[in-house]
Design an enzyme around this catalytic site. Sequence first.
Site, PDB file in Angstrom:
ATOM      1  N   ASP A 183      37.519  20.990  48.090  1.00 30.33           N
ATOM      2  CA  ASP A 183      38.853  21.588  48.036  1.00 30.33           C
ATOM      3  C   ASP A 183      39.794  20.549  47.454  1.00 30.33           C
ATOM      4  OD1 ASP A 183      41.228  23.226  48.706  1.00 30.33           O
ATOM      5  OD2 ASP A 183      39.818  24.324  49.955  1.00 30.33           O
ATOM      6  N   HIS A 254      41.720  25.363  43.982  1.00 31.22           N
ATOM      7  CA  HIS A 254      41.306  24.442  45.062  1.00 31.22           C
ATOM      8  C   HIS A 254      40.461  23.289  44.515  1.00 31.22           C
ATOM      9  CE1 HIS A 254      42.929  26.521  48.575  1.00 31.22           C
ATOM     10  NE2 HIS A 254      42.575  27.661  48.018  1.00 31.22           N
ATOM     11  N   GLU A 321      42.717  31.946  45.804  1.00 31.98           N
ATOM     12  CA  GLU A 321      44.001  31.274  45.645  1.00 31.98           C
ATOM     13  C   GLU A 321      44.060  30.379  44.408  1.00 31.98           C
ATOM     14  OE1 GLU A 321      45.428  30.990  50.263  1.00 31.98           O
ATOM     15  OE2 GLU A 321      44.151  29.375  49.546  1.00 31.98           O
TER      16      GLU A 321
HETATM   17  C1  TNX Z   1      43.483  30.559  53.094  1.00 32.54           C
HETATM   18  S1  TNX Z   1      40.681  31.822  53.249  1.00 32.54           S
HETATM   19  C2  TNX Z   1      42.507  29.841  52.411  1.00 32.54           C
HETATM   20  C3  TNX Z   1      42.200  28.472  52.833  1.00 32.54           C
HETATM   21  C4  TNX Z   1      43.125  28.005  53.917  1.00 32.54           C
HETATM   22  C5  TNX Z   1      43.328  29.104  54.940  1.00 32.54           C
HETATM   23  C6  TNX Z   1      44.152  28.699  56.130  1.00 32.54           C
HETATM   24  C7  TNX Z   1      40.733  31.281  51.853  1.00 32.54           C
HETATM   25  C8  TNX Z   1      39.736  31.815  50.979  1.00 32.54           C
HETATM   26  N1  TNX Z   1      41.687  30.398  51.480  1.00 32.54           N
HETATM   27  O1  TNX Z   1      42.235  27.617  51.731  1.00 32.54           O
HETATM   28  O2  TNX Z   1      42.555  26.885  54.508  1.00 32.54           O
HETATM   29  O3  TNX Z   1      43.937  30.200  54.314  1.00 32.54           O
HETATM   30  O4  TNX Z   1      44.108  29.678  57.139  1.00 32.54           O
END
Ligand code: TNX
Length: 528
Positions: A183, A254, A321
């Site tokens: 990440d 990420h 994301e």
């Molecule tokens: C969303 S779940 C994210 C993570 C974060 C998390 C915190 C996901 C695929 N992405 O990068 O750690 O929320 O709750």
Amino acid sequence: MTDTDLIPAPLTARTGGDAPGRPSLDERTTLDAGPGTEATARWLRSVLGAATGLPLADGAGPHAVRLRISPETAREHGPEGYRLSTEDPEAAVTIDGGGPAGLFWGAQTLRQLLGPDAFRRAPVRPGAEWDLPRVTVADRPRFGWRGLLLDVSRHFTAKEDVLRLLDLMAAHKLNVLHLHLTDDQGWRIEIERYPRLTGVGAWRSRSKQGHRASPLWDDTPHGGFYTRDDIREIVAYAAERHVTVVPEIDLPGHSQAAIAAYPWLGNADVVDTAALTVWDTWGVNPNVLAPTEEVLRFYEGVLEEVLELFPSTFVHVGGDECPKDQWKESPAAQARIAELGVGDEDGLQSWFIRHFDRWLADRGRRLIGWDEILEGGLAEGAAVSSWRGYRGGIAAAEAGHDVVMCPEQQVYLDHRQDGGPDEPVPIGFVRTLSDVYRFEPVPPGLSEAAARHVLGTQANVWTEVMENRDRVDYQVFPRLAAFAEVAWSALPAPGDRDTEGFLRRMETHYRRLDALGVAYRPPAGPTP
Ligand code: TNX
């Protein structure tokens, strides 16, 4: 049900009549391991031998724990099913597994039946008898994918603690550990051909933004990674417990830790990627991969080494994301959109995912990604981890793709367990133990055909604000017990679930967790 307080609850458990004597393990107990049962016999001997101090020599007879692989059990309950009885005259305990995994889950049930002290590492009552209830259990899992995601990037989890978590998962009959290995905040797996991924990418310094970015972010310099042998050990340890380790290499978002190590992976025409460091705060990061052929080759190199280490059919490539701003601004990325004919930035993201979908398929593996991989079109063979609620999972399943349901509203174990001020990790939705118990992985309204594509379910533990093992324990337990029952047991619809009965069984389960040394959230709260 019986008074045996099994968690997760078995399919059926019939307590026996008042035959004279009581089944128990004692000095005379032997292990009678049939063909194909040696691994579970070894596990039982090591775990029960430590807790009881009993010799548990090899041998058959009326005092034996009799382990068999049984085609009949396989027919009735599948390879992960088992039948356990303390009422068969030819042995003290008989466990018939549909396959080696079923046998192992049966052995886990035996440990629970022996009482909480069977979870200790040394005998606390030397010479005691280990009574068993008179019972016949028939059992099998509802879902084949009963997962837990551990984020080892935001905070590194020492290898020993991963092994311990695997033991705890196995005790709850969970069978998939999804390891979130990379990440923005850290790259945690050694890749031989790219040493800077861990040489640079596994370490972050004190935050330059300090606590201004988030008061919850731990500002301490932090790092760590697993060597190739560490990974081999984790994978082998998991396999002995019938747990599959699914690796995740998150892309194209990420990815700041990777870009900090190899700046050419980023969009160098719009950002000074050479100045980037491993990210020292949390949230959604704008620094994403550049959509070039060289970047694809780089990640093929990474994944080649990943495939060598992880036998898992599924390989997770993230896809979540990924902000598209840099691609919008980057002339190079815009030129790629035109050249590849993918339409827009969403198309670029699916171009990445489609590439690795084919690449993995060519190697006999399957791609799984977060539900954002639906945007811009789902790759042909892709499976989806549905985290932003059920929506992505429903769409994917209705389109014939396999899905794992892990909606954040329900099974994100980083989220708080109470609205009070004393929760050590005070983020997210409030989800209590009972809330998790009422989680249903197959949403109502899903067509029957689509429901068959729900491989199972997964609880996710993101560790932004969990700096140590005790924090993780507190967030994961006891809720993992409720989750395990949802994933394993044939429970009725949420409204009809016996939450009271579950909480009553939890009284015994807390004693098991105590014996295991788990720093769970006490039922009375953090400050009773
Ligand atoms: C969303 S779940 C994210 C993570 C974060 C998390 C915190 C996901 C695929 N992405 O990068 O750690 O929320 O709750």
